[in-house]
Design an enzyme around this catalytic site. Structure first.
Site, short mmCIF file in Angstrom:
data_model
loop_
_atom_site.label_atom_id
_atom_site.label_comp_id
_atom_site.label_asym_id
_atom_site.label_seq_id
_atom_site.Cartn_x
_atom_site.Cartn_y
_atom_site.Cartn_z
N HIS A 44 0.84 -1.20 0.00
CA HIS A 44 0.00 0.00 0.00
C HIS A 44 0.87 1.25 0.00
CE1 HIS A 44 1.29 -0.19 4.13
NE2 HIS A 44 0.89 1.06 4.30
N ASP A 87 0.66 5.03 2.04
CA ASP A 87 -0.08 5.54 3.19
C ASP A 87 -1.17 6.52 2.77
OD1 ASP A 87 1.39 3.98 4.91
OD2 ASP A 87 2.94 5.52 5.17
N ARG A 104 5.16 6.64 14.08
CA ARG A 104 5.08 7.15 12.70
C ARG A 104 4.50 8.54 12.68
NH1 ARG A 104 1.35 4.57 8.07
NH2 ARG A 104 0.21 6.54 8.13
#
Ligand code: SIN
Length: 289
Positions: free
Chosen positions: A104, A106, A280
């Site tokens: 993926h 983000d 993150r």
């Protein structure tokens, strides 16, 4: 130590040496880092020791930060930090434990997907022999685009695809993830969106393939079978081994990646009591063109 950019032998990725992110960076040093990021898409800073405030300050040099839609996994004192972790507090996950299970980019399921992400490793799991587990793979979707034949480039130019958080959730459920929950609130905050299948980087001008197996629900405007086959073909092409850098984490690593010309996948080959805990930060982007 002087700042030194060492490209990897893969089509993306470089290590930045000679930088201590616990100290302020002058503008000239930051400009070198930002240029390297645009050129190599993924940058690795080893052996860092930074707290939340330092990670936030460094991240903000690249742009505005997102507050992630899955708000149950946000850092309690710093909502711009998403906790990525398999650690439990009683029966509650302290962070998103199934992030990156599928290839993926983000927030590709948002109308304005993220420009980039910074992931700082605090705890990394190891096997009995001391080898790190929980690697992250990054694929260069611009190298993948460049490698397409002219007929495929022509075929996909102008196509659009639908992306959705619900698609990611449905895949997790289908794969038997017992903790996969998507509340109506989260579903409402991230309704399906449409993006071009080929996007152009606003800074480098490079084209990249912008579909991924985790968050792309389908390609629009084609018969169903053809759309499904094309999506599978493009996703498989993007993640061919020659386009991939595999990162073996060490505690103290900080990685920044550009979400426009890359995809990534987190390998879940560990389980408690092997702990994985990372912070993150996510950079706000611009609508894909
Ligand atoms: C993510 O997809 O942002 C998380 C990647 C990882 O856990 O390695």
């Amino acid at each position: 130590m002087t700042l030194d950019i060492r490209p990897f032998e893969t089509p993306l990725g470089a290590e930045v040496r000679g930088v201590d992110l616990s100290q302020d960076l002058d503008d000239a040093a930051f400009a070198v880092i930002e240029r390297a990021w645009n050129e190599h898409s993924v940058l690795l800073f080893r052996d860092q020791s930074i707290d939340e405030a330092r990670q936030l300050a460094f991240s903000r040099r690249f742009g505005d930060l997102e507050i992630h839609v899955l708000d149950q996994y946000l850092h309690p004192e710093h909502p711009e930090i998403l906790i990525v972790s398999n650690v439990m507090d009683g029966d509650r996950h302290v962070g998103i434990y199934d992030a990156g299970r599928y290839w993926h980019t983000d927030l590709s399921y948002m109308a304005v997907p993220s420009r980039g992400s910074l992931l700082y490793a605090i705890e990394i799991p190891h096997d009995a022999a001391g080898e790190p587990l929980g690697d992250t793979l990054f694929a260069s979707t611009s190298a993948a685009y460049d490698a397409l034949d002219a007929a495929t480039r022509h075929r996909i130019s102008g196509l659009k695809a639908e992306f959705s958080l619900a698609n990611r959730h449905a895949r997790l459920v289908a794969d038997g993830d017992p903790g996969a929950v998507l509340s109506d609130t989260h579903r409402d905050r991230a309704p399906p969106v449409v993006h071009p299948v080929v996007r152009t980087h606003p800074i480098t001008g490079r084209r990249s393939i912008y579909v991924n197996e985790g968050q792309t629900a389908g390609i629009l405007g084609l018969p169903e079978d053809e759309a499904r086959d094309l999506l599978h073909e493009l996703c498989a092409h993007c993640t061919r081994p020659e386009f991939v850098y595999r990162h073996r984490w060490r505690a103290g690593d900080l990685l920044i990646w550009d979400n426009i010309p890359t995809q990534h996948l987190a390998i879940c080959d560990y389980a408690l009591p092997q702990r994985r805990y990372l912070h993150r930060t996510t950079l706000r982007g611009t609508p894909p063109q």
